[in-house]
Scaffold this active site. Structure first.
Site: not given
Ligand code: COA
Length: 316
Positions: A113, A238, A268
């Site tokens: 990215c 980004h 993204n």
């Molecule tokens: N829909 C609904 N629930 C979801 C879910 C989805 N798509 N993905 C995860 N969950 C749930 C999890 O199971 C968890 O449930 P629990 O509390 O019962 O265990 C809860 O939501 C929180 O999960 P978590 O992984 O802590 O969520 P988060 O707030 O970290 O969000 C991302 C997940 C992936 C959106 C976030 O971590 C993120 O954006 N990370 C960076 C990714 C990125 O930008 N990548 C590219 C970089 S260039």
């Protein structure tokens, strides 16, 4: 320390999103998620899919070249940032150059990215070597490496392309004020795709590392330019997750008013995301001659890159 340049202006910008859209509501048919959860946790509302990287890159490039009022014979080098090339071998840039009728070197940049911002910095080096006009493109067909049934990654990624013609500017009205670039390969396994497979991600760790990388890179670039956050008219980060931007901005001192976003519409789009936002910011008249704009990328690798540009390029 001033940054060596021969002047630096983005004389034409173009972008393209393929027509087909996958909304958050569409995703609920293939995974356990909801529109509300995706919007709240990421800021994403939909993503575009379809097309190959070379097709999307070619369309965006044609628009950029038209706006810069340049023909294929004017371009001295094509730099194509992509993490979803048409083939493992050869690179995608030669195909795009062929479609555009260019007669110059054509090279892929794989810095995930951060790739388009890496490309701007490389372009400055080539301009210093005596080239006059470089086409810097970010293009992605991420639907090729995204599993839209996996709620961990499938909510995030989409396709798109953005391009800019980057030129020398003898008047120095347009200039590259500073840049920063880095990589940390110890984080390769937090976001990767193996040959023939889809993207795998440790979302929470990527989030943490992304915030750190943005703070570090933007901080370095500001310091080298002798500027503070308040001196920047527009920041184009980004587009991965609006919460990543908000978290990084807390320590950097940027406001969301200074920031251009297009995440809700695109998801993204990796290397394409920053030029896609830039094109929209120009449409909205958010850049004038003399504006100071920061481009700030981070991504898999980890990689990161930041440039601060004094704008004297295309305005609309
Ligand atoms: N829909 C609904 N629930 C979801 C879910 C989805 N798509 N993905 C995860 N969950 C749930 C999890 O199971 C968890 O449930 P629990 O509390 O019962 O265990 C809860 O939501 C929180 O999960 P978590 O992984 O802590 O969520 P988060 O707030 O970290 O969000 C991302 C997940 C992936 C959106 C976030 O971590 C993120 O954006 N990370 C960076 C990714 C990125 O930008 N990548 C590219 C970089 S260039």
């Amino acid at each position: 320390m001033s940054t060596p340049t021969n002047g630096f202006r983005l004389s034409g910008v173009g972008s393209y999103l393929p027509e087909k859209i996958i909304t958050n509501a569409d995703l609920t048919a293939s995974m356990d998620t909801s529109d509300e959860w995706i919007r709240e946790r990421t800021g994403i509302g939909q993503r575009h899919v379809g097309g190959t990287t070379s097709e999307l890159a070619t369309i965006a490039s044609r628009k950029a070249m038209e706006r810069a009022n340049v023909g294929p014979e004017d371009i001295d080098q094509l730099l194509l940032a992509t993490t979803s090339p048409d083939f493992i071998c050869p690179g995608t840039a030669p195909e795009v150059a062929y479609q555009l009728g260019l007669d110059c070197g054509a090279l892929d940049i794989q810095a995930a990215c951060s790739g388009w911002v890496y490309g701007l910095i490389m372009a400055n080096g080539l301009l210093l070597q005596g080239m006059k006009k470089i086409l810097v493109v970010g293009a992605e067909a991420l639907d090729q490496i995204t599993d839209y049934t996996d709620r961990n990654t499938g909510i995030l990624f989409g396709n798109g392309a953005g391009a800019a013609v980057v030129e020398t500017d003898e008047s120095r009205a347009g200039d590259l004020l500073s840049w920063d670039m880095g990589a940390a390969g110890e984080y390769v396994h937090i976001l990767y795709a193996e040959h023939g497979d889809v993207l795998k991600m440790d979302g929470r760790e990527v989030f943490r590392q992304a915030v750190t990388a943005m703070q570090r890179s933007a901080g370095n670039a500001l310091e080298r330019a002798g500027l503070t956050a308040a001196d920047i008219d527009l920041v184009i980060p980004h587009q991965a997750n609006v919460r990543i931007v908000e978290a990084a901005w807390k320590r950097l001192g940027f406001s969301m008013d200074q920031t251009a976003m297009r995440l809700e519409e695109t998801g993204n789009t990796s290397a394409a995301s920053i030029p896609l936002v830039l094109d929209k910011a120009l449409d909205e008249g958010r850049l004038q001659n003399g504006s100071t704009v920061m481009f700030l990328g981070f991504g898999a690798g980890m990689t990161w890159a930041c440039t601060i540009v004094r704008w004297a390029g295309e305005t609309r």
